[in-house]
Write a protein that holds these residues in place. Structure first.
Motif, mmCIF file in Angstrom:
data_model
loop_
_atom_site.group_PDB
_atom_site.id
_atom_site.type_symbol
_atom_site.label_atom_id
_atom_site.label_comp_id
_atom_site.label_asym_id
_atom_site.label_seq_id
_atom_site.Cartn_x
_atom_site.Cartn_y
_atom_site.Cartn_z
ATOM 1 N N LEU A 150 0.756 -1.273 0.205
ATOM 2 C CA LEU A 150 -0.139 0.085 -0.096
ATOM 3 C C LEU A 150 0.749 1.425 0.022
ATOM 4 O O LEU A 150 0.545 2.247 -0.725
ATOM 5 C CB LEU A 150 -0.786 0.029 1.118
ATOM 6 N N ILE A 151 1.918 1.315 0.712
ATOM 7 C CA ILE A 151 2.812 2.502 0.794
ATOM 8 C C ILE A 151 3.494 2.516 -0.471
ATOM 9 O O ILE A 151 3.732 3.631 -1.140
ATOM 10 C CB ILE A 151 4.003 2.177 2.053
ATOM 11 N N TYR A 152 3.894 1.491 -1.252
ATOM 12 C CA TYR A 152 4.629 1.507 -2.202
ATOM 13 C C TYR A 152 3.825 2.048 -3.736
ATOM 14 O O TYR A 152 4.203 2.731 -4.452
ATOM 15 C CB TYR A 152 5.340 0.305 -2.745
ATOM 16 N N LEU A 153 2.255 1.621 -3.485
ATOM 17 C CA LEU A 153 1.562 1.994 -4.504
ATOM 18 C C LEU A 153 1.181 3.272 -4.618
ATOM 19 O O LEU A 153 0.632 4.231 -5.567
ATOM 20 C CB LEU A 153 0.452 1.056 -4.431
ATOM 21 N N GLN A 154 1.273 3.845 -3.311
ATOM 22 C CA GLN A 154 0.873 5.312 -3.145
ATOM 23 C C GLN A 154 1.701 6.530 -3.604
ATOM 24 O O GLN A 154 1.663 7.468 -3.688
ATOM 25 C CB GLN A 154 0.402 5.678 -1.751
ATOM 26 N N LEU A 155 3.040 6.079 -3.704
ATOM 27 C CA LEU A 155 4.315 6.688 -3.941
ATOM 28 C C LEU A 155 4.273 6.923 -5.204
ATOM 29 O O LEU A 155 4.333 7.165 -6.124
ATOM 30 C CB LEU A 155 5.616 6.359 -3.425
#
Length: 116
Positions: free
Chosen positions: A111-116
């Motif tokens: 989730l963190i990787y996809l939001q960046l």
């Protein structure tokens, strides 16, 4: 869930049996509750006591206790040192906990990787 009792102390007492009046066969048996499931083993604080006569093979219930037997039971209860209550987690529990934490970490990192 399997519940059983572990004998922690067995004390012969020299009081007269209320059933057969013999003074050599009475004994107090203290047992502590032990619980085992697929996920853990646990020793609890629950302690039971039984008074049994070896001569007449009867259980002496508190209704039949004499004053002498009550005094001996009270003393033995004071000097009793039961096992401390504890819980042991089995391997299956550790595997489930580790896999759950790992799954949560993977989801959060995605989730963190996809939001960046």
């Amino acid at each position: 869930m399997a519940t059983s009792f572990i004998t922690i102390k067995e004390v012969p007492i020299s009081n007269n049996c209320p059933e057969c009046f013999n003074n050599t066969g009475l004994k107090i048996i203290y047992k502590q509750k032990f619980v085992e499931t697929k996920y853990y083993k646990s020793i609890t604080d629950t302690i039971t006591q039984d008074i049994i006569c070896d001569n007449c093979h009867t259980t002496i219930y508190p209704v039949r206790w004499t004053e002498d037997i009550e005094r001996v039971v009270a003393y033995q209860k004071k000097v009793l040192s039961p096992k401390t209550a504890s819980t042991y987690l089995k391997k299956r529990t550790w595997v489930i906990a580790a896999s759950t934490i790992l799954t949560i970490l993977i989801i959060v990192s995605l989730l963190i990787y996809l939001q960046l």
